[in-house]
Enzyme design. Sequence first.
Site, mmCIF file in Angstrom:
data_model
loop_
_atom_site.group_PDB
_atom_site.id
_atom_site.type_symbol
_atom_site.label_atom_id
_atom_site.label_comp_id
_atom_site.label_asym_id
_atom_site.label_seq_id
_atom_site.Cartn_x
_atom_site.Cartn_y
_atom_site.Cartn_z
ATOM 1 N N LYS A 85 0.839 -1.197 0.000
ATOM 2 C CA LYS A 85 0.000 0.000 0.000
ATOM 3 C C LYS A 85 0.876 1.249 0.000
ATOM 4 O O LYS A 85 0.638 2.191 -0.765
ATOM 5 C CB LYS A 85 -0.894 -0.026 1.247
ATOM 6 C CG LYS A 85 -2.038 0.958 1.212
ATOM 7 C CD LYS A 85 -2.842 0.907 2.525
ATOM 8 C CE LYS A 85 -3.642 -0.380 2.618
ATOM 9 N NZ LYS A 85 -4.249 -0.564 3.957
ATOM 10 N N ARG A 93 -2.944 3.395 8.599
ATOM 11 C CA ARG A 93 -3.278 2.242 7.761
ATOM 12 C C ARG A 93 -2.133 1.242 7.750
ATOM 13 O O ARG A 93 -0.987 1.610 7.532
ATOM 14 C CB ARG A 93 -3.524 2.716 6.321
ATOM 15 C CG ARG A 93 -4.318 3.985 6.236
ATOM 16 C CD ARG A 93 -4.353 4.576 4.830
ATOM 17 N NE ARG A 93 -5.004 3.718 3.865
ATOM 18 C CZ ARG A 93 -5.045 3.981 2.556
ATOM 19 N NH1 ARG A 93 -4.417 5.058 2.071
ATOM 20 N NH2 ARG A 93 -5.667 3.177 1.740
ATOM 21 N N GLY A 132 -6.031 -10.144 6.915
ATOM 22 C CA GLY A 132 -6.041 -10.536 8.325
ATOM 23 C C GLY A 132 -5.478 -9.471 9.252
ATOM 24 O O GLY A 132 -5.463 -9.624 10.470
ATOM 25 N N MET A 140 -4.585 -5.415 10.815
ATOM 26 C CA MET A 140 -5.330 -4.400 11.551
ATOM 27 C C MET A 140 -6.232 -3.591 10.620
ATOM 28 O O MET A 140 -5.887 -3.292 9.497
ATOM 29 C CB MET A 140 -4.365 -3.439 12.227
ATOM 30 C CG MET A 140 -5.074 -2.501 13.167
ATOM 31 S SD MET A 140 -4.125 -1.027 13.516
ATOM 32 C CE MET A 140 -4.532 -0.026 12.103
ATOM 33 N N ARG A 143 -3.606 -0.912 -6.486
ATOM 34 C CA ARG A 143 -2.797 -2.145 -6.448
ATOM 35 C C ARG A 143 -3.272 -3.035 -7.598
ATOM 36 O O ARG A 143 -4.369 -2.834 -8.134
ATOM 37 C CB ARG A 143 -2.973 -2.871 -5.117
ATOM 38 C CG ARG A 143 -4.400 -3.317 -4.901
ATOM 39 C CD ARG A 143 -4.583 -4.016 -3.581
ATOM 40 N NE ARG A 143 -5.987 -3.929 -3.192
ATOM 41 C CZ ARG A 143 -6.454 -4.193 -2.003
ATOM 42 N NH1 ARG A 143 -5.650 -4.539 -1.044
ATOM 43 N NH2 ARG A 143 -7.726 -4.108 -1.749
ATOM 44 N N HIS A 197 -16.403 -7.776 1.994
ATOM 45 C CA HIS A 197 -15.410 -8.731 2.475
ATOM 46 C C HIS A 197 -15.635 -10.114 1.867
ATOM 47 O O HIS A 197 -14.723 -10.741 1.333
ATOM 48 C CB HIS A 197 -15.479 -8.798 4.009
ATOM 49 C CG HIS A 197 -14.546 -9.815 4.589
ATOM 50 N ND1 HIS A 197 -14.928 -11.116 4.837
ATOM 51 C CD2 HIS A 197 -13.243 -9.730 4.918
ATOM 52 C CE1 HIS A 197 -13.903 -11.776 5.320
ATOM 53 N NE2 HIS A 197 -12.860 -10.971 5.382
ATOM 54 N N SER A 214 11.030 -43.089 -14.873
ATOM 55 C CA SER A 214 9.930 -42.230 -14.445
ATOM 56 C C SER A 214 10.064 -42.113 -12.932
ATOM 57 O O SER A 214 10.096 -43.125 -12.225
ATOM 58 C CB SER A 214 8.596 -42.857 -14.831
ATOM 59 O OG SER A 214 7.554 -42.020 -14.384
ATOM 60 N N CYS A 224 6.038 -38.972 -12.420
ATOM 61 C CA CYS A 224 4.635 -39.380 -12.468
ATOM 62 C C CYS A 224 3.982 -39.377 -11.096
ATOM 63 O O CYS A 224 2.869 -39.839 -10.935
ATOM 64 C CB CYS A 224 4.502 -40.746 -13.118
ATOM 65 S SG CYS A 224 5.297 -42.051 -12.173
ATOM 66 N N TYR A 259 9.480 -34.756 -19.335
ATOM 67 C CA TYR A 259 8.036 -34.564 -19.218
ATOM 68 C C TYR A 259 7.580 -34.676 -17.765
ATOM 69 O O TYR A 259 8.287 -35.214 -16.921
ATOM 70 C CB TYR A 259 7.269 -35.577 -20.089
ATOM 71 C CG TYR A 259 7.367 -37.007 -19.617
ATOM 72 C CD1 TYR A 259 6.460 -37.522 -18.690
ATOM 73 C CD2 TYR A 259 8.367 -37.851 -20.096
ATOM 74 C CE1 TYR A 259 6.542 -38.835 -18.251
ATOM 75 C CE2 TYR A 259 8.462 -39.161 -19.664
ATOM 76 C CZ TYR A 259 7.537 -39.649 -18.734
ATOM 77 O OH TYR A 259 7.631 -40.937 -18.295
#
Length: 892
Positions: free
Chosen positions: A26, A96, A105, A107, A352, A468, A777, A844, A864
């Site tokens: 921010k 802020r 999560g 303040m 942002r 929210h 593999s 795999c 692969y």
Amino acid sequence: MTKWVYSFSAERAEGHGEMKSLLGGKGANLHEMASLHLPVPPGFTITTEVCTYFYANGKTYPPDLAAQVNEAVAEVERQTGRGFGDAGNPLLLSVRSGARASMPGMMDTVLNLGLNDASVESLAKSSGDERFAYDSYRRFIQMYSNVVLDVDSHNFEDILEEYKNSKGHTLDTDLTAADWRSVIVEYKAKVAEAIGKPFPQDPRDQLWGAIGAVFSSWMNQRANTYRRLNSIPAEWGTAVNVQAMVFGNMGETSATGVAFTRNPSTGANDLYGEFLVNAQGEDVVAGIRTPQNITEAARKAAGSDRPSLETLMPEVFKQFAATTKLLEKHYRDMQDLEFTVERGKLWMLQTRNGKRTARAALRVAVEMANDGMITREEAITRVEPSALDQLLHPTLDPKAKPAPIATGLPASPGAASGEIVFSADEAAALRQAGRKSILVRVETSPEDIHGMHAAEGVVTTRGGMTSHAAVVARGMGKPCVSGAGAIRIDYAAQTMTASGITLKKGDILTIDGGAGQVMQGAVPMVKPEMTGDFLTLMGWADAIRRMKVRANAETATDARVARSFGAEGIGLCRTEHMFFEGERIVAVREMILADTEQGRRAALAKLLPMQRKDFAELFEIMTGLPVTIRLLDPPLHEFLPQTDEEIDEVAKAMGVSADKLRARSAELHEVNPMLGFRGVRLAIRYPEIAEMQARAIFEGAVEAGRKTGAPVTAEIMVPLVLGRPELDSVKAIIVAMAETVARETGVTVPYHVGTMIELPRAALRAGDIAKSAEFFSFGTNDLTQTTLGVSRDDAASFLGIYTVKGLLPSDPFVTIDAEGVGELVKIASERGRATRPDIKLGICGEHGGDPASITFCESVHLDYVSCSPFRIPIARLAAAQAALGRKAYSTA
Ligand code: ADP
Ligand code: MG
Ligand code: MG
């Protein structure tokens, strides 16, 4: 001297947008906007290094911080012509928090800081709006008390509710200055009662209280949970932004709002947002009042009769729209903006990169690349591979969809069904019990995050697209319908009512987050398809990636899905999965329980035609692509009959007594089957099993080749070898069978024999093994178990603690343990290649579909990755990002 504080204003910014580590996201963006001379209220950022210092030094500050803060405050005073603590001409501030990554999560913001009993009077006088001044003060007391003094908001809400009732008012906006004055008296009394001293009147005390609360919130439980869920390191710390207040609550020419430069749900290139007249920021986010649309187009689309910002404040709108364009161009990405209008003047408060759904991420990336704003390579890195998961899930079957019982906003797309629950804890409890829920709430708050995680989807009755619930659900990729105002929730009775229908807790509800609809009962779903922007971006990814992507599949359905999602072959066909179906299991049990070779061969003869058919079908679906088939691998006891009924059934088929079978079954019991009689060990002791499987493979290939007219290349894979001798022994059987089938059918099937590397010994002996193996593999599920000495099935009770405590960076069964297991993969690759330079290398295990593990695979140059069919697009994109050597850019 360390610089702890960085000032910004439209005149001059000491920081810039690249300084996210030091200034937080921010803060860095406030500095960046200021340096673009956009209208940003002046302020300053206290760096994340102060947060680090704070925790390293028993929650104290660097000695020279106070002086630097004072100087920065003085600068804001100069810019605004007001004095902090000057009761006659007060400067008010917002405080802020802002970490490097956005963190809901943390303040909550404190607004209007600096108000007290004296300055509120002069604010009333200077603004000429008494009501505004007292409205601001009551907001400040509530926010500050809640956030800094730990006096819960509901105390204030109760007081206000009671006051409004006593006066016969329903809306906050009905209250006059005198009303607010009375409410404030009660608020202050409540605070004094709760904390044992009066509400702080000295603005400097208020400021340091708020700064301390931001730093303390870094380690609160909410933030810790969020960090853990999003893998944000605790060392990062948060910054604090202190900024001059601007007022969206100064009457009808003032407003506050949030906007996205593009639609965050669909990605459409339309300015998209919401605002409230005569309000402060927290009103929009909390969803207390339902906001208005910013553009006319959006208002019309929503069918709202409340005016848009575009008609209400045309000049402000024009300036705002131009600013959004400028910012999007500057950042070269979709922006999420917060703004306030104070008496007709626009102020920018935040920008942002906007969170978006996977669908929106794809559209924005593709359109920006097509417009030349970003390159195709950048477009590829703009989509989080795992977010594609959202698009690879079923949607509601339009033909079977009933009429909705309520409609709200399409806050986060996707369809979900589950039992109705009314609290986050209940959602979590149901999840624990393996049941699916839909969380239904008036609105959600950060305390509900664990429940939103646990639920299949979320419904709220209040709040807009930026509430929210909406923001968090989009971030999680959870379907969400917000603001479904027609639903009435009765928390006490645990019921919800809509369209005259009352549903109770536990009843099934279905939601369509893309349409904003809520339906009663379960609704059938249809399979997803890959079209449009999704297909385009996948094409770009394919052009960039080096590694191939194959599927782990053994059924025709899985193989077809895999092909439709772009699989370039099968990397793992687990033959044992074919053994459980229908009557086969009886023949399989016969084979296992036979105590002579002859008995086993009789049972195997029954299995041969079934296996041949399976393989022929797979080869046919995968025409032109490689198919790797693994010989029987699991411990035999997995197939043993369990119930008496099952034993009787097999006994009958074999013509032996049930008791004899039971004894044989007991003989096969193993203490530790995962390290027992399994893998190549089965073929070593019972070569006839490998013989039958090899025959089925070659005959299946001949059959498929005849049907499609295209030759089939079979790759036969021997599991769980310790070294070359075992492989050689089984390879001899395969080679002999290839010759037999060629002789019998007149068709020579091209084939390769390789092995799985899933034991540390095999990894170390890879150089020797490669003399016989044409491919490796990496079976990283078993290799992880055998390297770490951790049984995946028994890890649940302790592995979680390991990751929480940082003893392991992540769950090694989800993301490959690069340091340990990865080292073995690297060694085996190097040794294998040294012996046989053209050896084909793949992976795999489940890791083949995990983006972080795919990055690792690129780093050791595997040929692969192979993963489950629904993860193929994720793997294609992750492989492209890995090839670009860039981490995905987080937009989720
Ligand atoms: P969050 O990270 O939760 O979005 P913010 O720090 O962005 O928190 O603050 C939330 C809201 O508070 C902002 O969107 C804005 O409306 C309001 N706000 C913050 N600072 C100011 C300010 N200086 N003047 C007016 N409103 C502000
Ligand atoms: Mg914000
Ligand atoms: Mg294995």
